[in-house]
Structure formats: C-alpha cells, structure tokens
Design a protein around this motif. Structure first.
Motif, PDB file in Angstrom:
ATOM      1  N   ARG A 191     -15.815 -30.187 -36.120  1.00  0.00           N
ATOM      2  CA  ARG A 191     -14.883 -30.913 -36.998  1.00  0.00           C
ATOM      3  C   ARG A 191     -14.324 -30.018 -38.111  1.00  0.00           C
ATOM      4  NH1 ARG A 191     -11.192 -34.348 -36.632  1.00  0.00           N
ATOM      5  NH2 ARG A 191     -10.484 -34.868 -38.687  1.00  0.00           N
ATOM      6  N   LYS A 192     -15.141 -29.131 -38.646  1.00  0.00           N
ATOM      7  CA  LYS A 192     -14.666 -28.232 -39.703  1.00  0.00           C
ATOM      8  C   LYS A 192     -13.573 -27.296 -39.178  1.00  0.00           C
ATOM      9  CE  LYS A 192     -18.841 -28.261 -42.460  1.00  0.00           C
ATOM     10  NZ  LYS A 192     -19.922 -27.490 -43.039  1.00  0.00           N
ATOM     11  N   LEU A 193     -13.737 -26.847 -37.949  1.00  0.00           N
ATOM     12  CA  LEU A 193     -12.716 -25.989 -37.342  1.00  0.00           C
ATOM     13  C   LEU A 193     -11.421 -26.772 -37.148  1.00  0.00           C
ATOM     14  CD1 LEU A 193     -11.863 -23.309 -36.066  1.00  0.00           C
ATOM     15  CD2 LEU A 193     -12.862 -24.099 -33.924  1.00  0.00           C
ATOM     16  N   LEU A 194     -11.540 -28.005 -36.692  1.00  0.00           N
ATOM     17  CA  LEU A 194     -10.353 -28.841 -36.506  1.00  0.00           C
ATOM     18  C   LEU A 194      -9.607 -29.068 -37.809  1.00  0.00           C
ATOM     19  CD1 LEU A 194     -11.600 -31.570 -34.019  1.00  0.00           C
ATOM     20  CD2 LEU A 194      -9.934 -29.765 -33.579  1.00  0.00           C
ATOM     21  N   ASP A 195     -10.340 -29.153 -38.898  1.00  0.00           N
ATOM     22  CA  ASP A 195      -9.718 -29.397 -40.198  1.00  0.00           C
ATOM     23  C   ASP A 195      -8.864 -28.223 -40.676  1.00  0.00           C
ATOM     24  OD1 ASP A 195     -10.801 -31.919 -40.326  1.00  0.00           O
ATOM     25  OD2 ASP A 195     -12.479 -31.321 -41.608  1.00  0.00           O
ATOM     26  N   LYS A 246       2.942 -24.693 -38.115  1.00  0.00           N
ATOM     27  CA  LYS A 246       1.888 -24.914 -39.123  1.00  0.00           C
ATOM     28  C   LYS A 246       1.573 -26.393 -39.368  1.00  0.00           C
ATOM     29  CE  LYS A 246       1.949 -20.488 -39.635  1.00  0.00           C
ATOM     30  NZ  LYS A 246       1.820 -19.858 -38.352  1.00  0.00           N
ATOM     31  N   SER A 247       1.939 -27.262 -38.436  1.00  0.00           N
ATOM     32  CA  SER A 247       1.603 -28.688 -38.528  1.00  0.00           C
ATOM     33  C   SER A 247       0.138 -28.906 -38.148  1.00  0.00           C
ATOM     34  CB  SER A 247       2.464 -29.500 -37.563  1.00  0.00           C
ATOM     35  OG  SER A 247       3.801 -29.465 -37.938  1.00  0.00           O
ATOM     36  N   PRO A 248      -0.457 -29.990 -38.632  1.00  0.00           N
ATOM     37  CA  PRO A 248      -1.831 -30.311 -38.217  1.00  0.00           C
ATOM     38  C   PRO A 248      -1.871 -30.622 -36.719  1.00  0.00           C
ATOM     39  CG  PRO A 248      -0.975 -31.959 -39.760  1.00  0.00           C
ATOM     40  CD  PRO A 248       0.086 -30.935 -39.577  1.00  0.00           C
ATOM     41  N   LEU A 249      -3.038 -30.421 -36.135  1.00  0.00           N
ATOM     42  CA  LEU A 249      -3.218 -30.651 -34.703  1.00  0.00           C
ATOM     43  C   LEU A 249      -4.132 -31.845 -34.463  1.00  0.00           C
ATOM     44  CD1 LEU A 249      -3.785 -26.937 -33.715  1.00  0.00           C
ATOM     45  CD2 LEU A 249      -1.714 -28.267 -33.313  1.00  0.00           C
ATOM     46  N   ILE A 250      -3.947 -32.482 -33.317  1.00  0.00           N
ATOM     47  CA  ILE A 250      -4.763 -33.613 -32.896  1.00  0.00           C
ATOM     48  C   ILE A 250      -5.590 -33.153 -31.701  1.00  0.00           C
ATOM     49  CG2 ILE A 250      -4.722 -35.952 -31.959  1.00  0.00           C
ATOM     50  CD1 ILE A 250      -1.862 -36.137 -33.200  1.00  0.00           C
ATOM     51  N   ASP A 260     -14.094 -23.575 -23.178  1.00  0.00           N
ATOM     52  CA  ASP A 260     -15.451 -23.259 -23.630  1.00  0.00           C
ATOM     53  C   ASP A 260     -15.574 -23.405 -25.143  1.00  0.00           C
ATOM     54  OD1 ASP A 260     -16.306 -22.642 -21.010  1.00  0.00           O
ATOM     55  OD2 ASP A 260     -15.483 -20.625 -21.190  1.00  0.00           O
ATOM     56  N   ASP A 261     -14.985 -24.482 -25.666  1.00  0.00           N
ATOM     57  CA  ASP A 261     -14.990 -24.793 -27.106  1.00  0.00           C
ATOM     58  C   ASP A 261     -14.234 -23.787 -27.960  1.00  0.00           C
ATOM     59  OD1 ASP A 261     -16.332 -27.207 -26.899  1.00  0.00           O
ATOM     60  OD2 ASP A 261     -18.296 -26.254 -27.006  1.00  0.00           O
TER      61      ASP A 261
END
Length: 63
Positions: free
Chosen positions: A3-7, A15-19, A40-41
């Motif tokens: 989750r921290k990486l996704l943030d 440069k938009s956020p990703l889902i 592989d994550d």
C-alpha cells in the motif's frame, strides 16, 4: 502490492495517481487510459509495456 508503494506511484507520463486492479495485476491511469502491468509484485512503469484501455474499461472506472 504494498500500500505504501501504491501511495507514491504515479503515471510516468502525466503524473496522475494510479488505481491498482488486483485481479488483472495492473496499475491503471485514468487520464491516459493506460494499464501498466505488475509482474511478481513489481510495477512495470514503461510506456511500451502499457496497454491501452478500451472505452468499456474506461467507462467502468468511473462507475
């Protein structure tokens, strides 16, 4: 996927956020209508590796 990486990850193009789409193992950019694979994550954030989203897939993101 952590989750921290996704943030902190953003689209490399706009440069938009990703889902994160867990079932497909993809990171989605709504603005560019692209899906970046996660293998592989590890997110593969290369434009050449991304696939374009269909209009149906894009519409589903906004529901």
């Amino acid at each position: 996927m952590d989750r921290k990486l996704l943030d902190i990850l953003v689209c490399p193009l706009c440069k938009s956020p990703l889902i994160y789409d867990k079932p497909r193992a993809e990171l989605i950019c709504r603005a560019d209508r692209l899906a970046f694979p996660v293998r592989d994550d590890i997110p593969v954030m290369l434009e050449d590796e991304a696939r374009e989203l269909s209009s149906e897939e894009t519409d589903a993101l906004y529901k």
